[in-house]
Design a protein around this motif. Structure first.
Motif, PDB file in Angstrom:
ATOM      1  N   ARG A 122       6.033  -6.242  -3.411  1.00 49.08           N
ATOM      2  CA  ARG A 122       4.994  -5.300  -2.965  1.00 49.08           C
ATOM      3  C   ARG A 122       4.517  -4.400  -4.102  1.00 49.08           C
ATOM      4  NH1 ARG A 122       4.256  -6.139   2.219  1.00 49.08           N
ATOM      5  NH2 ARG A 122       5.978  -7.009   3.429  1.00 49.08           N
ATOM      6  N   ASP A 175       0.734  -4.491  -5.696  1.00 45.49           N
ATOM      7  CA  ASP A 175      -0.096  -3.297  -5.849  1.00 45.49           C
ATOM      8  C   ASP A 175      -0.540  -3.101  -7.297  1.00 45.49           C
ATOM      9  OD1 ASP A 175       0.115  -2.740  -3.130  1.00 45.49           O
ATOM     10  OD2 ASP A 175       1.740  -1.291  -3.395  1.00 45.49           O
ATOM     11  N   ARG A 198      -3.064  -5.994  -8.157  1.00 41.79           N
ATOM     12  CA  ARG A 198      -4.326  -5.808  -7.436  1.00 41.79           C
ATOM     13  C   ARG A 198      -5.111  -4.651  -8.061  1.00 41.79           C
ATOM     14  NH1 ARG A 198      -4.979  -6.388  -1.124  1.00 41.79           N
ATOM     15  NH2 ARG A 198      -5.874  -8.388  -1.636  1.00 41.79           N
TER      16      ARG A 198
END
Length: 128
Positions: free
Chosen positions: A86, A90, A93
């Motif tokens: 995760r 993040d 992205r």
């Protein structure tokens, strides 16, 4: 026996080197001219003597149909381990990386799949 080298086919080695080093965070290990191409490998900065990833030119006629079939079926060409999918999702992205699969928990592992901008889907995974 251990894995020393694996590869992904790339359309443009210079573009791939930038993506794999500047975006994903690998470091260049070998960069040797071979005709019009290069023997170009990257490694994890955490394991500079570990498994090398060859950014292999995609000029062979079998490569295009192979990569097209993998991408159309959503199958990653390679899988890289990360400590926290995760957090890495993040971070990447935020750098503009396109993901075809957001983080997904599958029992003891979590995965996400990104487009490496070089013709491949790459899975990042945590667990096991």
């Amino acid at each position: 026996m251990k894995i020393h080298l694996t590869s992904v086919f790339v359309d443009d080695q210079e573009h791939a080197l930038r993506f794999y080093t500047e975006t994903l965070g690998f470091v260049r290990k070998h960069d040797v001219p071979v005709g019009t191409d290069r023997w170009l490998t990257v490694v994890s900065p955490e394991a500079p003597d570990g498994t090398e990833l060859l950014l292999e030119p995609s000029g062979h006629p079998a490569v295009r149909p192979y990569r097209t079939a993998l991408a159309e079926d959503g199958i990653p060409a390679a899988s890289f381990a990360v400590d926290d999918v995760r957090a890495e999702f993040d971070r990447l992205r935020g750098l503009g990386v396109h993901f075809t699969q957001e983080p997904l928990e599958m029992g003891p592992i979590t995965t996400a799949v990104l487009d490496d901008t070089c013709g491949n889907l790459i899975q990042i995974m945590q667990g096991q």
